[in-house]
Design an enzyme around this catalytic site. Sequence first.
Site, PDB file in Angstrom:
ATOM      1  N   SER A 149       3.552  -2.277  10.280  1.00 38.92           N
ATOM      2  CA  SER A 149       4.998  -2.321  10.557  1.00 38.92           C
ATOM      3  C   SER A 149       5.672  -3.632  10.115  1.00 38.92           C
ATOM      4  O   SER A 149       6.583  -4.106  10.783  1.00 38.92           O
ATOM      5  CB  SER A 149       5.275  -2.035  12.035  1.00 38.92           C
ATOM      6  OG  SER A 149       4.897  -0.694  12.330  1.00 38.92           O
ATOM      7  N   ASN A 169       0.872  -1.172   0.000  1.00 38.24           N
ATOM      8  CA  ASN A 169       0.000   0.000   0.000  1.00 38.24           C
ATOM      9  C   ASN A 169       0.913   1.228   0.000  1.00 38.24           C
ATOM     10  O   ASN A 169       1.529   1.550   1.016  1.00 38.24           O
ATOM     11  CB  ASN A 169      -0.890  -0.042   1.252  1.00 38.24           C
ATOM     12  CG  ASN A 169      -1.778   1.169   1.380  1.00 38.24           C
ATOM     13  OD1 ASN A 169      -1.823   2.011   0.469  1.00 38.24           O
ATOM     14  ND2 ASN A 169      -2.486   1.278   2.490  1.00 38.24           N
ATOM     15  N   LEU A 170       0.980   1.899  -1.141  1.00 34.87           N
ATOM     16  CA  LEU A 170       1.928   3.023  -1.275  1.00 34.87           C
ATOM     17  C   LEU A 170       1.377   4.318  -0.671  1.00 34.87           C
ATOM     18  O   LEU A 170       2.084   5.325  -0.620  1.00 34.87           O
ATOM     19  CB  LEU A 170       2.316   3.212  -2.745  1.00 34.87           C
ATOM     20  CG  LEU A 170       2.919   1.964  -3.428  1.00 34.87           C
ATOM     21  CD1 LEU A 170       3.272   2.256  -4.885  1.00 34.87           C
ATOM     22  CD2 LEU A 170       4.154   1.461  -2.686  1.00 34.87           C
ATOM     23  N   LYS A 171       0.114   4.283  -0.262  1.00 40.78           N
ATOM     24  CA  LYS A 171      -0.535   5.432   0.406  1.00 40.78           C
ATOM     25  C   LYS A 171      -0.328   6.716  -0.404  1.00 40.78           C
ATOM     26  O   LYS A 171      -0.413   6.683  -1.625  1.00 40.78           O
ATOM     27  CB  LYS A 171      -0.037   5.551   1.850  1.00 40.78           C
ATOM     28  CG  LYS A 171      -0.230   4.236   2.616  1.00 40.78           C
ATOM     29  CD  LYS A 171      -0.022   4.355   4.093  1.00 40.78           C
ATOM     30  CE  LYS A 171      -0.223   2.988   4.746  1.00 40.78           C
ATOM     31  NZ  LYS A 171      -0.108   3.031   6.188  1.00 40.78           N
ATOM     32  N   HIS A 196      -9.671   0.596   5.078  1.00 38.94           N
ATOM     33  CA  HIS A 196      -8.356   0.849   5.678  1.00 38.94           C
ATOM     34  C   HIS A 196      -8.498   1.797   6.862  1.00 38.94           C
ATOM     35  O   HIS A 196      -9.306   2.727   6.824  1.00 38.94           O
ATOM     36  CB  HIS A 196      -7.388   1.433   4.640  1.00 38.94           C
ATOM     37  CG  HIS A 196      -5.974   1.440   5.129  1.00 38.94           C
ATOM     38  ND1 HIS A 196      -5.501   2.429   5.960  1.00 38.94           N
ATOM     39  CD2 HIS A 196      -4.960   0.566   4.954  1.00 38.94           C
ATOM     40  CE1 HIS A 196      -4.237   2.154   6.260  1.00 38.94           C
ATOM     41  NE2 HIS A 196      -3.887   1.029   5.656  1.00 38.94           N
ATOM     42  N   GLU A 223      -5.100  -5.333  10.398  1.00 35.75           N
ATOM     43  CA  GLU A 223      -4.095  -4.294  10.600  1.00 35.75           C
ATOM     44  C   GLU A 223      -4.397  -3.545  11.902  1.00 35.75           C
ATOM     45  O   GLU A 223      -5.228  -2.619  11.902  1.00 35.75           O
ATOM     46  CB  GLU A 223      -4.119  -3.292   9.438  1.00 35.75           C
ATOM     47  CG  GLU A 223      -3.805  -3.892   8.093  1.00 35.75           C
ATOM     48  CD  GLU A 223      -3.276  -2.835   7.118  1.00 35.75           C
ATOM     49  OE1 GLU A 223      -2.168  -3.039   6.623  1.00 35.75           O
ATOM     50  OE2 GLU A 223      -3.950  -1.831   6.875  1.00 35.75           O
ATOM     51  N   GLY A 242       2.594   2.113  10.878  1.00 40.30           N
ATOM     52  CA  GLY A 242       3.550   3.213  10.788  1.00 40.30           C
ATOM     53  C   GLY A 242       4.257   3.531  12.095  1.00 40.30           C
ATOM     54  O   GLY A 242       4.844   4.602  12.232  1.00 40.30           O
TER      55      GLY A 242
HETATM   56  P1  13P Z   1       3.062   0.350   7.674  1.00 39.22           P
HETATM   57  O1  13P Z   1       3.660  -0.884   7.028  1.00 39.22           O
HETATM   58  O2  13P Z   1       3.759   1.614   7.260  1.00 39.22           O
HETATM   59  O3  13P Z   1       2.923   0.181   9.136  1.00 39.22           O
HETATM   60  O4  13P Z   1       1.567   0.493   7.078  1.00 39.22           O
HETATM   61  C1  13P Z   1       0.748  -0.616   7.072  1.00 39.22           C
HETATM   62  C2  13P Z   1      -0.493  -0.319   6.322  1.00 39.22           C
HETATM   63  O5  13P Z   1      -1.258   0.544   6.680  1.00 39.22           O
HETATM   64  C3  13P Z   1      -0.745  -1.084   5.097  1.00 39.22           C
HETATM   65  O6  13P Z   1      -2.020  -0.859   4.592  1.00 39.22           O
END
Ligand code: 13P
Length: 236
Positions: free
Chosen positions: A191, A6-8, A86, A155, A161
Amino acid sequence: MIIAANLKTNLTRSATCKYIKELQICVQNSTQNVIVFPATSSLDSYESNVTIGAQNAYPVENGAFTGEIGLEHLKEFEIKTILIGHSERRHILGESQEFIAKKFHYFKEQGFQIIFCVGEPLEIREGSKEEMLTYIHKQFEGIDTTYENLIIAYEPVWAIGTGKVPTLEDIKEIHKELKKKSSAPLLYGGSVKVNNVKDILSVENVDGVLVGSAALYAEHFCTMIEYADELQQSRH
Ligand code: 13P
């Protein structure tokens, strides 16, 4: 296994293009199901074995929904995979369970592969196990957990994060509970890094991972894909 990135709100269109090209090199030798969710403005028809998914879309074909994209924008790039529920959309963008369920229903009707995310915030985690499970079960309200194109991602909000990860025992326990809810493939996210992905993928009922920040570097994400291949080979 399903290895998803997920590149957000990261990587521009040109950076995403470069990223997908780099991934292609490792993905072509891999047996993993690799999915990448670029930022909306970086969606395109990439030539790759990687599945491209949308991080979000509004549950309409098109219309007056300023700032949103609809089904026709996904169709343009033959995108048939979407992330729904999400935690950043639930908690930062304020999406309600009702709206999430509406979105789920719409994209299910369109036959999309849906990666549906659930997970508890810290204050819920700090309560009893029953409270935590009740909280997570509520996130399934209005969701068809028998949908054949469903993938679930667990998640925990407090792990996203932050560099904090539940213990492997905790992941095992919650995944066991979630498998009672649905037989869909179940990913862990929060993470996930190069140095913990092997252990996480080895946990019972973990069918893959959904990776955020550590997937932003193609090299790191490729290493995770390679680890998944190694793990799968060692099981045969
Ligand atoms: P991180 O891997 O940065 O913790 O994010 C996880 C996430 O939200 C994936 O959708």
